[in-house]
Write a protein that holds these residues in place. Sequence first.
Motif, short mmCIF file in Angstrom:
data_model
loop_
_atom_site.label_atom_id
_atom_site.label_comp_id
_atom_site.label_asym_id
_atom_site.label_seq_id
_atom_site.Cartn_x
_atom_site.Cartn_y
_atom_site.Cartn_z
N GLU A 60 0.83 -1.21 0.00
CA GLU A 60 0.00 0.00 0.00
C GLU A 60 0.87 1.26 0.00
OE1 GLU A 60 -3.25 2.34 2.85
OE2 GLU A 60 -2.48 0.37 3.42
N VAL A 61 1.90 1.27 0.84
CA VAL A 61 2.81 2.43 0.89
C VAL A 61 3.55 2.59 -0.42
CG1 VAL A 61 4.85 3.36 2.04
CG2 VAL A 61 3.04 2.32 3.40
N GLN A 62 3.97 1.47 -1.04
CA GLN A 62 4.69 1.54 -2.31
C GLN A 62 3.79 2.12 -3.41
OE1 GLN A 62 5.85 -2.57 -2.65
NE2 GLN A 62 7.91 -2.19 -1.83
N VAL A 63 2.52 1.71 -3.43
CA VAL A 63 1.59 2.23 -4.43
C VAL A 63 1.37 3.74 -4.23
CG1 VAL A 63 -0.81 2.15 -5.23
CG2 VAL A 63 0.44 0.03 -4.82
N LYS A 64 1.20 4.15 -2.98
CA LYS A 64 1.02 5.58 -2.72
C LYS A 64 2.25 6.37 -3.16
CE LYS A 64 -2.21 5.31 1.18
NZ LYS A 64 -2.41 5.60 2.63
N ASN A 65 3.41 5.81 -2.94
CA ASN A 65 4.63 6.51 -3.34
C ASN A 65 4.71 6.64 -4.86
OD1 ASN A 65 7.01 7.87 -2.95
ND2 ASN A 65 8.16 6.13 -2.15
N GLN A 66 4.33 5.59 -5.57
CA GLN A 66 4.30 5.66 -7.03
C GLN A 66 3.31 6.72 -7.51
OE1 GLN A 66 3.44 1.68 -8.32
NE2 GLN A 66 5.47 0.90 -7.82
N GLN A 67 2.16 6.81 -6.83
CA GLN A 67 1.18 7.83 -7.19
C GLN A 67 1.74 9.24 -7.00
OE1 GLN A 67 -2.08 6.77 -4.63
NE2 GLN A 67 -2.96 5.33 -6.11
N VAL A 68 2.46 9.44 -5.92
CA VAL A 68 3.04 10.76 -5.66
C VAL A 68 4.09 11.10 -6.70
CG1 VAL A 68 4.47 12.07 -4.04
CG2 VAL A 68 2.54 10.74 -3.19
N VAL A 69 4.91 10.12 -7.08
CA VAL A 69 5.94 10.37 -8.10
C VAL A 69 5.30 10.77 -9.42
CG1 VAL A 69 7.76 9.29 -9.48
CG2 VAL A 69 7.67 8.89 -7.01
N LEU A 70 4.25 10.06 -9.82
CA LEU A 70 3.58 10.38 -11.08
C LEU A 70 2.88 11.74 -10.99
CD1 LEU A 70 2.06 6.87 -11.89
CD2 LEU A 70 4.03 7.97 -12.98
N GLU A 71 2.28 12.02 -9.85
CA GLU A 71 1.63 13.33 -9.67
C GLU A 71 2.67 14.44 -9.71
OE1 GLU A 71 -1.23 15.69 -6.43
OE2 GLU A 71 -0.55 13.64 -6.04
N ARG A 72 3.84 14.19 -9.15
CA ARG A 72 4.92 15.19 -9.19
C ARG A 72 5.33 15.50 -10.62
NH1 ARG A 72 8.96 18.11 -9.89
NH2 ARG A 72 10.40 18.72 -8.24
N GLN A 73 5.42 14.46 -11.45
CA GLN A 73 5.80 14.68 -12.84
C GLN A 73 4.76 15.53 -13.57
OE1 GLN A 73 6.29 10.73 -14.42
NE2 GLN A 73 8.23 10.36 -13.37
N GLN A 74 3.48 15.18 -13.38
CA GLN A 74 2.42 15.91 -14.09
C GLN A 74 2.28 17.33 -13.56
OE1 GLN A 74 0.66 14.88 -16.79
NE2 GLN A 74 -0.06 17.00 -16.83
N THR A 75 2.39 17.49 -12.24
CA THR A 75 2.27 18.83 -11.66
C THR A 75 3.41 19.73 -12.13
OG1 THR A 75 1.20 17.90 -9.69
CG2 THR A 75 2.10 20.12 -9.49
N GLY A 76 4.63 19.18 -12.21
CA GLY A 76 5.75 19.97 -12.70
C GLY A 76 5.53 20.44 -14.13
N ARG A 77 5.01 19.56 -14.95
CA ARG A 77 4.74 19.94 -16.34
C ARG A 77 3.63 20.98 -16.42
NH1 ARG A 77 5.91 17.95 -21.34
NH2 ARG A 77 4.40 18.30 -23.00
#
Length: 483
Positions: free
Chosen positions: A379-396
Amino acid sequence: MMRLTFRWQSSVFRRLMLVAGVVFLSTVQAVCQPDTTVFPAQAFYELIRLNHPIVKQAGLFGEEAEQVLMQARGAFDPKLSTYYDRKEFARTLYYDHWQNKLSVPLWVSGIDLNVSYDRNNGKYINPQETTPPSGLAGVGLAMPIGQAMLIDARRNAVRQARLLINLAEADRVKQVNKTLFDAAKTYWEWFLAHRQRQLLVEGYDLADRRFRALRQRALLGDAAMIDTTEALITVQDRLVQRQQAELDEQNARLRVNTFLWNAEGQPVELPVTAIPQEPSLATPDENLLQALLDQAAQRHPELLKLDIKNQQLTIEERFRRAMIQPQIQLNAMLLSETPRIDVPYNWSSYYALRPQNYKVGLDFVFPLFLRKERGKLREVQVKNQQVVLERQQTGRDITNTVQSAYNQLQTLQQQIIVQQQVIANQQRLMEAEQQKFEIGESSLFLVNSRETKQIDLRVKGEELKTKYQKAIAELYFVAGTTQ
């Protein structure tokens, strides 16, 4: 045409219209402009930074995070516990238990340093609880092996709480930037309302003077009386517009007042004589865009918050990986008879603090399927992956938004230049039309149309200036900073 003019001048209706015009104008009070004081935008922003309640509230985010960190560090506070139990019946002392323990958690490897003192006596106590008459002292360690050696719940909580301070700072910057952005938009809306009112007052005064001049000429027979009616209609129309502009400016001032507070937390209002500053139309520096993009990439509050969440989840993942390991707790303590106050401690005594006097224990726990631990880790690993992907999209998204705001700023600057040229050209047309009217080659309708168009163009010019200042504020806001 001459006959129509003559019949109009000789009619009773002509006289009634003149009287109505004079009565109407007599009810309009001349507006006296008091001495004014420019209230600069920068001073407005500084007052907000110092005194606005929302800004002060944002300043408390860090203090709140520090208190959360203090609570987490409380797990490493030394703990002193004592237990006393005594039973005496029929002049017989059944038992007298007095047990004391001081536990000092250590950061390294999750070890607890334990110091104990027990004194148990009585006729019916458990033999294994028997202590010397002066009591039994002990000093030892409680050491995790495996699961909690590298990280445990206490160290995990402290590390997470430390990151909360950085998260609170990002929230503070975001809140302050949002408040200043709203204030900037409100300030320049006040400027626009102020300039619209000035322009409409100017237009009303022009129409009023023209009406009075035409009335005098009509009374002398040099102008058609129908022109006075048209001039009066223009005066009335512009009076309505001026009254609406005055109302809009009052409401705009009220919205500015909502941002003004003093150091004591009391709301304050703009002085009656305060007016907004003229906007600066300076050309943006060519390096501004790149500087703001760099600022956004490094210090944008939204990106900082996502980075901190990623760090928190990384720490949580390490903790959850440790939880999969077997839970082994080693407890070891050296024992000694408690020395008396009046007798020096005898290190050579059989009951002194020696390696052969000890107490040791080992606890072992290991769930066979580890479904809870493995599920929480995933569960923690999935949440971390979600944050990484959100970080990429938010930066763009932030990069594109900054670029879009900069493009809008450049376009508005070009529009302002063109609009100023249009206003100058319209001014020449209006002056030419006025000259033609004075020599009888034009009509009052055309003069009023040219003048109304000129006022509208000037108002649009002020609107573009307002949009330009708002665009500057938006550019810095979307980049995660302020001017």
